[in-house]
Design a protein around this motif. Structure first.
Motif: not given
Ligand code: 4FD
Length: 220
Positions: A90-102, A136-150
């Motif tokens: 599950t994608f949570k806020q702690d993962k957001v902080y980790e991903l922004v370091s990449h 139906t696809g991973g696109e909406l999920a990818a947009m969620v991750v992209a927004d939360a990290v950006a």
């Protein structure tokens, strides 16, 4: 920071350009690259999916176009490569902080019944799910991750809007009000108009605690 999105439906990401994230992108604070997996198929009919071995409903995305697309966008294997799927962690806020370091993250979007497991085994670092539901696809999920990290990339949001979050650590937000003082018989709480900042802080902490207790007791 660079976010590459691999998808069979690049047109689904058009609204991103007119968002806050889109503004940061145009201002050069963020690089978002939407890549069409179909451009990497070696099939003469540009086929990217096929029937599942073992039978069953639906189609499976082929390993070859996915593998070639990932290799093309991250040839040195320096990016964090993420597959969006309902069976991920599950994608949570702690993962957001980790991903922004990449410096570079790659978000792989699956469709149909998913992607040939060999492409996942060979090319993916981690599988993430945005929650316990199937899309139906991973696109909406990818947009969620992209927004939360950006929003944590320097210059995307004002520093003030980010400072607030760290104060209210592990509690839900208190309610917000703006003008007018009265709307359809409901008034803005008196304390917020008092100018007494100690009292305002106290009220907001109490409200945060109350809403957390009611909606998310698991956070307490
Ligand atoms: N909860 C999520 C991600 C993708 C998705 C898909 C296998 C289906 C939900 C792999 C089956 C991908 C999520 C596409 N649904 N659907 O994050």
């Amino acid at each position: 920071m660079k976010i590459t999105i691999l998808t069979l439906f690049p047109e689904m990401f058009t609204p991103l350009k007119s968002s806050i994230i889109g503004r940061a992108w145009k201002e050069g604070k963020l690089d978002i690259d939407i890549v069409d997996i179909r451009d990497y198929t070696e099939d003469k009919h540009k086929k990217c999916d096929d029937y599942p071995f073992g039978g069953g409903a639906g189609m499976v995305m082929m390993a070859q176009p996915v593998g070639s697309a990932i290799e093309a966008v991250d040839p040195d294997r320096t990016a964090r490569r993420i597959y969006l799927s309902p069976k991920g962690q599950t994608f949570k806020q702690d993962k957001v902080y980790e991903l922004v370091s990449h410096e570079h993250i790659v978000l792989l979007c699956g469709h149909y019944e998913g992607i040939d497991q060999r492409a996942i085994d060979l090319f993916i670092d981690e599988e993430l799910s945005i929650g316990d539901y199937v899309l139906t696809g991973g696109e909406l999920a990818a947009m969620v991750v992209a927004d939360a990290v950006a929003r944590y990339v320097d210059g995307v949001l004002s520093p003030e809007s980010l400072v607030q979050e760290s104060f209210s650590e592990n509690l839900l937000e208190y309610p917000h009000y703006t003008r007018p003082v009265e709307y359809r018989g409901l008034s803005v709480p008196e304390v917020l108009r008092s100018g007494n900042h100690a009292e305002i802080d106290k009220w907001r902490r109490e409200q945060s605690l109350a809403v957390t207790k009611k909606n998310r007791p698991d956070l307490l």
